[in-house]
Design a protein around this motif. Structure first.
Motif, PDB file in Angstrom:
ATOM      1  N   ASN A   1      27.026  30.353  43.514  1.00 40.62           N
ATOM      2  CA  ASN A   1      28.192  30.115  42.548  1.00 40.62           C
ATOM      3  C   ASN A   1      27.883  28.857  41.845  1.00 40.62           C
ATOM      4  N   ALA A   2      27.306  27.915  42.275  1.00 37.47           N
ATOM      5  CA  ALA A   2      27.282  26.620  41.625  1.00 37.47           C
ATOM      6  C   ALA A   2      25.988  26.807  40.688  1.00 37.47           C
ATOM      7  N   LEU A   3      24.983  27.805  40.755  1.00 36.17           N
ATOM      8  CA  LEU A   3      24.105  27.826  39.777  1.00 36.17           C
ATOM      9  C   LEU A   3      24.770  28.506  38.379  1.00 36.17           C
ATOM     10  N   PHE A   4      25.774  29.137  38.483  1.00 39.28           N
ATOM     11  CA  PHE A   4      26.486  29.351  37.001  1.00 39.28           C
ATOM     12  C   PHE A   4      26.264  28.383  35.897  1.00 39.28           C
ATOM     13  N   HIS A   5      25.738  28.913  34.842  1.00 43.41           N
ATOM     14  CA  HIS A   5      25.413  28.046  33.733  1.00 43.41           C
ATOM     15  C   HIS A   5      26.656  28.156  33.019  1.00 43.41           C
ATOM     16  N   LYS A   6      27.210  27.082  32.324  1.00 50.95           N
ATOM     17  CA  LYS A   6      28.565  27.102  31.631  1.00 50.95           C
ATOM     18  C   LYS A   6      27.777  27.061  30.129  1.00 50.95           C
ATOM     19  N   GLY A   7      28.740  27.561  29.250  1.00 49.06           N
ATOM     20  CA  GLY A   7      28.507  27.250  27.873  1.00 49.06           C
ATOM     21  C   GLY A   7      27.856  28.269  27.228  1.00 49.06           C
TER      22      GLY A   7
ATOM     23  N   PRO B   1      33.832  30.127  38.526  1.00 48.91           N
ATOM     24  CA  PRO B   1      33.139  31.279  38.438  1.00 48.91           C
ATOM     25  C   PRO B   1      32.626  32.019  39.922  1.00 48.91           C
ATOM     26  N   PHE B   2      32.593  32.960  39.939  1.00 48.65           N
ATOM     27  CA  PHE B   2      32.360  33.677  41.511  1.00 48.65           C
ATOM     28  C   PHE B   2      31.408  34.741  41.158  1.00 48.65           C
TER      29      PHE B   2
ATOM     30  N   ARG C   1      36.734  37.995  32.794  1.00 54.37           N
ATOM     31  CA  ARG C   1      35.588  38.163  32.201  1.00 54.37           C
ATOM     32  C   ARG C   1      34.310  38.591  33.620  1.00 54.37           C
ATOM     33  N   ILE C   2      33.527  39.149  33.062  1.00 52.11           N
ATOM     34  CA  ILE C   2      32.228  39.239  33.713  1.00 52.11           C
ATOM     35  C   ILE C   2      31.061  38.918  32.906  1.00 52.11           C
ATOM     36  N   GLU C   3      30.303  37.896  33.444  1.00 55.95           N
ATOM     37  CA  GLU C   3      29.040  37.515  32.643  1.00 55.95           C
ATOM     38  C   GLU C   3      27.763  37.572  33.432  1.00 55.95           C
ATOM     39  N   LEU C   4      26.983  37.888  32.924  1.00 52.65           N
ATOM     40  CA  LEU C   4      25.419  38.131  33.413  1.00 52.65           C
ATOM     41  C   LEU C   4      24.575  37.118  33.370  1.00 52.65           C
TER      42      LEU C   4
ATOM     43  N   GLY D   1      32.325  36.567  37.956  1.00 51.59           N
ATOM     44  CA  GLY D   1      33.603  36.813  37.435  1.00 51.59           C
ATOM     45  C   GLY D   1      34.433  35.613  37.493  1.00 51.59           C
ATOM     46  N   TYR D   2      35.341  35.498  36.140  1.00 52.15           N
ATOM     47  CA  TYR D   2      36.092  34.351  36.184  1.00 52.15           C
ATOM     48  C   TYR D   2      37.035  34.498  35.087  1.00 52.15           C
ATOM     49  N   ILE D   3      38.135  33.882  34.924  1.00 56.19           N
ATOM     50  CA  ILE D   3      39.122  34.102  33.972  1.00 56.19           C
ATOM     51  C   ILE D   3      39.303  32.630  33.070  1.00 56.19           C
ATOM     52  N   ARG D   4      38.985  33.268  31.806  1.00 54.13           N
ATOM     53  CA  ARG D   4      38.844  31.886  30.888  1.00 54.13           C
ATOM     54  C   ARG D   4      40.333  31.937  30.283  1.00 54.13           C
ATOM     55  N   VAL D   5      40.916  30.687  30.278  1.00 59.30           N
ATOM     56  CA  VAL D   5      42.258  30.361  29.731  1.00 59.30           C
ATOM     57  C   VAL D   5      42.005  29.418  28.527  1.00 59.30           C
ATOM     58  N   ASN D   6      42.543  30.068  27.417  1.00 61.97           N
ATOM     59  CA  ASN D   6      42.771  29.438  26.443  1.00 61.97           C
ATOM     60  C   ASN D   6      44.098  29.264  25.539  1.00 61.97           C
TER      61      ASN D   6
END
Length: 221
Positions: free
Chosen positions: A84-90, A115-116, A144-147, A133-138
């Motif tokens: 989970n901590a590997l997730f690259h932000k941005g 992100p999980f 969202r699902i990101e690869l 998978g995560y939920i982005r709040v603006n």
């Protein structure tokens, strides 16, 4: 003279401290190569082809509760903190049209879910693809699902936003399919109904194809 020497020593100490702090901050955004291999073994491997297509969502919690969102798609969040901590932000989205820009880069603001990791795709012995998978709040909540692709040491290589869903004054949905050759077909739709009588409805549809290469890069076809 003593006062001058003390002043110079103090100034030198402050300068060194500032340089150290700057280096620390820079390190936060630098991918560090490590010899230690990361284990992705406890992640369930995706059976290809793998698709998430558009479907009616009745439960409002889908947009605010990460478990409800993932459960709707029969996905389960991993509790592997290391992966989970590997997730690259941005991640910057491949659609840059400002009128339909929904996939703002994720940095985990205060209201965003963490992100999980939910699934993996093994490209080869060296490259692993992880679906997060995560939920982005603006102004609104967007599940969202990101690869993202990584090497054996967990070094980030590339990423793409595969899926999202927005239901608000305007609506938007991105769906995808990944085939056995690691080709990704992504369909993005966006629509706004005219509010004023003289305005026109706005609709946007786009289909994009990408491929995950043997090196882990995600290349537009």
């Amino acid at each position: 003279m003593k006062k001058l020497i003390i002043f110079l020593l103090l100034a030198n100490f402050i300068a060194c401290k500032r340089n150290t702090n700057s280096a620390d901050k820079k390190e936060e955004f630098t991918v560090t190569n490590s010899e230690k291999e990361i284990s992705f073994d406890d992640l369930e491997e995706v059976s290809l082809p793998f698709c998430i297509k558009g479907s009616y969502v009745k439960d409002d919690l889908y947009y605010v509760d990460i478990d409800k969102f993932l459960g709707f798609h029969k996905l389960k969040k991993s509790l592997n903190k290391e992966v989970n901590a590997l997730f690259h932000k941005g991640t910057i989205d491949f659609i840059t049209n400002e009128e339909v820009l929904i996939a703002y880069p994720y940095y985990q603001e205060s209201e965003d879910s963490p992100p999980f990791a939910v699934k993996k795709i093994q490209i080869n012995d060296s490259i692993t693809t992880v679906l997060y998978g995560y939920i982005r709040v603006n102004e609104y909540s967007v599940p969202r699902i990101e690869l993202q692709t990584f090497d054996k040491q967990g070094n980030y290589i590339d990423s793409i936003i595969l899926y999202y869903r927005l239901a608000d004054e305007c609506s938007s949905e991105r769906t995808f399919c990944i085939d056995k050759n690691f080709k990704i077909k992504i369909q993005t739709e966006f629509g706004c109904t005219a509010i004023e009588k003289d305005d026109e409805d706005f609709n946007f549809e786009q289909t994009d194809t990408f491929k995950i290469t043997e090196t882990g890069k995600i290349v537009k076809q």
